[in-house]
Design a protein around this motif. Structure first.
Motif, PDB file in Angstrom:
ATOM      1  N   UNK A   2      33.940  17.847  41.581  1.00 14.66           N
ATOM      2  CA  UNK A   2      34.275  17.178  40.340  1.00 14.66           C
ATOM      3  C   UNK A   2      34.939  18.116  39.346  1.00 14.66           C
ATOM      4  N   UNK A   3      35.313  17.586  38.172  1.00 20.19           N
ATOM      5  CA  UNK A   3      35.991  18.387  37.155  1.00 20.19           C
ATOM      6  C   UNK A   3      35.122  19.547  36.690  1.00 20.19           C
ATOM      7  N   UNK A   4      35.781  20.618  36.259  1.00 19.74           N
ATOM      8  CA  UNK A   4      35.066  21.784  35.740  1.00 19.74           C
ATOM      9  C   UNK A   4      34.833  21.582  34.248  1.00 19.74           C
ATOM     10  N   UNK A   5      33.710  20.962  33.916  1.00 20.71           N
ATOM     11  CA  UNK A   5      33.343  20.696  32.517  1.00 20.71           C
ATOM     12  C   UNK A   5      34.482  19.975  31.797  1.00 20.71           C
ATOM     13  N   UNK A   6      35.026  18.984  32.448  1.00 20.05           N
ATOM     14  CA  UNK A   6      36.112  18.220  31.850  1.00 20.05           C
ATOM     15  C   UNK A   6      37.483  18.816  32.053  1.00 20.05           C
ATOM     16  N   UNK A   7      37.559  20.030  32.622  1.00 19.44           N
ATOM     17  CA  UNK A   7      38.844  20.680  32.840  1.00 19.44           C
ATOM     18  C   UNK A   7      39.393  20.270  34.199  1.00 19.44           C
ATOM     19  N   UNK A   8      40.577  19.751  34.221  1.00 17.31           N
ATOM     20  CA  UNK A   8      41.218  19.443  35.502  1.00 17.31           C
ATOM     21  C   UNK A   8      41.150  17.983  35.893  1.00 17.31           C
ATOM     22  N   UNK A   9      40.113  17.266  35.479  1.00 17.40           N
ATOM     23  CA  UNK A   9      40.002  15.873  35.853  1.00 17.40           C
ATOM     24  C   UNK A   9      39.856  15.696  37.354  1.00 17.40           C
ATOM     25  N   UNK A  10      40.142  14.492  37.818  1.00 16.13           N
ATOM     26  CA  UNK A  10      40.016  14.186  39.247  1.00 16.13           C
ATOM     27  C   UNK A  10      41.360  14.204  39.961  1.00 16.13           C
ATOM     28  N   UNK A  11      42.420  14.646  39.278  1.00 14.78           N
ATOM     29  CA  UNK A  11      43.741  14.593  39.911  1.00 14.78           C
ATOM     30  C   UNK A  11      43.843  15.472  41.153  1.00 14.78           C
ATOM     31  N   UNK A  12      43.155  16.631  41.259  1.00 18.57           N
ATOM     32  CA  UNK A  12      43.269  17.382  42.521  1.00 18.57           C
ATOM     33  C   UNK A  12      42.752  16.604  43.724  1.00 18.57           C
ATOM     34  N   UNK A  13      41.687  15.813  43.524  1.00 16.49           N
ATOM     35  CA  UNK A  13      41.148  15.022  44.616  1.00 16.49           C
ATOM     36  C   UNK A  13      42.169  13.999  45.103  1.00 16.49           C
ATOM     37  N   UNK A  14      42.773  13.289  44.150  1.00 10.93           N
ATOM     38  CA  UNK A  14      43.770  12.270  44.500  1.00 10.93           C
ATOM     39  C   UNK A  14      45.012  12.926  45.090  1.00 10.93           C
ATOM     40  N   UNK A  15      45.459  14.016  44.463  1.00 10.33           N
ATOM     41  CA  UNK A  15      46.672  14.698  44.927  1.00 10.33           C
ATOM     42  C   UNK A  15      46.506  15.213  46.348  1.00 10.33           C
ATOM     43  N   UNK A  16      45.376  15.848  46.628  1.00 13.08           N
ATOM     44  CA  UNK A  16      45.160  16.411  47.949  1.00 13.08           C
ATOM     45  C   UNK A  16      45.042  15.294  48.987  1.00 13.08           C
ATOM     46  N   UNK A  17      44.427  14.184  48.612  1.00 14.47           N
ATOM     47  CA  UNK A  17      44.342  13.054  49.546  1.00 14.47           C
ATOM     48  C   UNK A  17      45.730  12.537  49.906  1.00 14.47           C
ATOM     49  N   UNK A  18      46.602  12.439  48.908  1.00 13.23           N
ATOM     50  CA  UNK A  18      47.978  11.971  49.155  1.00 13.23           C
ATOM     51  C   UNK A  18      48.737  12.970  50.017  1.00 13.23           C
ATOM     52  N   UNK A  19      48.591  14.266  49.712  1.00 10.08           N
ATOM     53  CA  UNK A  19      49.266  15.305  50.498  1.00 10.08           C
ATOM     54  C   UNK A  19      48.807  15.263  51.948  1.00 10.08           C
ATOM     55  N   UNK A  20      47.491  15.171  52.150  1.00 13.53           N
ATOM     56  CA  UNK A  20      46.949  15.143  53.512  1.00 13.53           C
ATOM     57  C   UNK A  20      47.430  13.912  54.267  1.00 13.53           C
ATOM     58  N   UNK A  21      47.466  12.774  53.587  1.00 16.52           N
ATOM     59  CA  UNK A  21      47.947  11.557  54.227  1.00 16.52           C
ATOM     60  C   UNK A  21      49.417  11.650  54.595  1.00 16.52           C
ATOM     61  N   UNK A  22      50.219  12.257  53.713  1.00 16.27           N
ATOM     62  CA  UNK A  22      51.644  12.417  54.000  1.00 16.27           C
ATOM     63  C   UNK A  22      51.869  13.343  55.192  1.00 16.27           C
ATOM     64  N   UNK A  23      51.085  14.417  55.262  1.00 12.24           N
ATOM     65  CA  UNK A  23      51.212  15.338  56.395  1.00 12.24           C
ATOM     66  C   UNK A  23      50.851  14.640  57.701  1.00 12.24           C
ATOM     67  N   UNK A  24      49.763  13.870  57.682  1.00 11.75           N
ATOM     68  CA  UNK A  24      49.339  13.168  58.897  1.00 11.75           C
ATOM     69  C   UNK A  24      50.361  12.129  59.325  1.00 11.75           C
ATOM     70  N   UNK A  25      50.919  11.396  58.354  1.00 12.65           N
ATOM     71  CA  UNK A  25      51.908  10.368  58.677  1.00 12.65           C
ATOM     72  C   UNK A  25      53.188  10.972  59.229  1.00 12.65           C
ATOM     73  N   UNK A  26      53.585  12.144  58.694  1.00 13.08           N
ATOM     74  CA  UNK A  26      54.843  12.751  59.118  1.00 13.08           C
ATOM     75  C   UNK A  26      54.719  13.522  60.424  1.00 13.08           C
ATOM     76  N   UNK A  27      53.610  14.237  60.595  1.00 10.07           N
ATOM     77  CA  UNK A  27      53.466  15.108  61.761  1.00 10.07           C
ATOM     78  C   UNK A  27      52.816  14.414  62.945  1.00 10.07           C
ATOM     79  N   UNK A  28      51.865  13.522  62.671  1.00 11.71           N
ATOM     80  CA  UNK A  28      51.140  12.863  63.745  1.00 11.71           C
ATOM     81  C   UNK A  28      50.120  13.789  64.385  1.00 11.71           C
ATOM     82  N   UNK A  29      49.584  13.408  65.527  1.00 14.24           N
ATOM     83  CA  UNK A  29      48.523  14.190  66.180  1.00 14.24           C
ATOM     84  C   UNK A  29      49.058  15.412  66.929  1.00 14.24           C
ATOM     85  N   UNK A  30      49.519  16.398  66.178  1.00 16.00           N
ATOM     86  CA  UNK A  30      50.038  17.628  66.773  1.00 16.00           C
ATOM     87  C   UNK A  30      49.164  18.798  66.335  1.00 16.00           C
ATOM     88  N   UNK A  31      49.176  19.901  67.080  1.00 13.49           N
ATOM     89  CA  UNK A  31      48.335  21.048  66.715  1.00 13.49           C
ATOM     90  C   UNK A  31      48.650  21.618  65.331  1.00 13.49           C
TER      91      UNK A  31
END
Length: 227
Positions: free
Chosen positions: A57-86
């Motif tokens: 969670x946020x560090x005493x209100x610093x940062x918010x929850x955007x890293x969680x959402x951002x990383x989820x989107x990044x991970x999903x984009x990587x999986x969609x683009x690369x597929x099941x590769x090493x």
């Protein structure tokens, strides 16, 4: 594209991203300063050991929850683009220090050397094992980009810091395993993004230093998912 793979990758990204705000907050300090031992907002001391770093969670209100959402989107984009590769788990793990670097650079215009080193090791060692025949071209890309960026950084009135030089060389090395077109996409995207930001700040007359690390990492993500 496997929807299950994308969902699992997004869950991984969301889980890992939830731990990033406190780590980034503790490392967002001026060059040469130690990591924060207490919250920069409320002054509460962090526990010693791993408990002081691993907190969701946020560090005493610093940062918010955007890293969680951002990383989820990044991970999903990587999986969609690369597929099941090493290479997919390699990029997912490397995205952890990558996003941390972007958060820290946005906060204090600094790219910690140790974190850049972790980024290179997490991504570089597995890629070298997967494609040993590409090690020489990857090293050549890293050295060439590092030398070019160092020359720019040494020019009067330059816009690059030594952290940008090191990160640029590291990203070129990792993308060198995919080939020179991937390196070109990364660097071209990074300079285009920072050019747009610089133009916006000029128009709005908000003169301020522009961190280059986030643009470099965005270019890396685009190259990794498209080339």
């Amino acid at each position: 594209m496997s929807s299950q793979l994308v969902i699992l990758s997004m869950l991984f990204g969301a889980t890992a991203g939830a731990f990033l705000p406190r780590i980034a907050h503790r490392l967002t300090v001026p060059f040469g300063s130690p990591a924060r031992s207490a919250c920069g907002r409320c002054g509460r001391a962090y526990p010693s050991g791993a408990a002081g770093w691993l907190h969701t969670g946020p560090a005493c209100g610093v940062g918010g929850h955007w890293p969680t959402v951002t990383f989820a989107v990044i991970a999903g984009a990587l999986a969609a683009a690369l597929g099941p590769v090493p290479q997919l788990p390699v990029h997912l793990l490397a995205a952890i220090p990558g996003l941390l670097l972007a958060m820290i650079d946005l906060g204090c215009l600094r790219l910690p050397d140790r974190l850049v080193g972790v980024f290179v090791l997490v991504g570089g060692i597995p890629l070298a094992l997967l494609a040993p025949d590409r090690i020489v071209p990857a090293l050549a890309a890293g050295l060439l980009v590092g030398a070019a960026y160092l020359a720019i950084a040494l020019l009067p009135g330059h816009g690059l810091g030594l952290g940008d030089v090191k990160l640029g060389a590291a990203l070129a090395f990792l993308l060198g395993f995919a080939g020179w077109p991937a390196v070109a996409v990364c660097l071209g995207t990074a300079h285009l993004l920072n050019g747009v930001v610089a133009a916006w700040l000029l128009v709005t007359r908000k003169g301020r230093p522009i961190p280059f690390g986030p643009a470099l990492l965005a270019g890396f993500l685009l190259a990794a998912t498209t080339v």
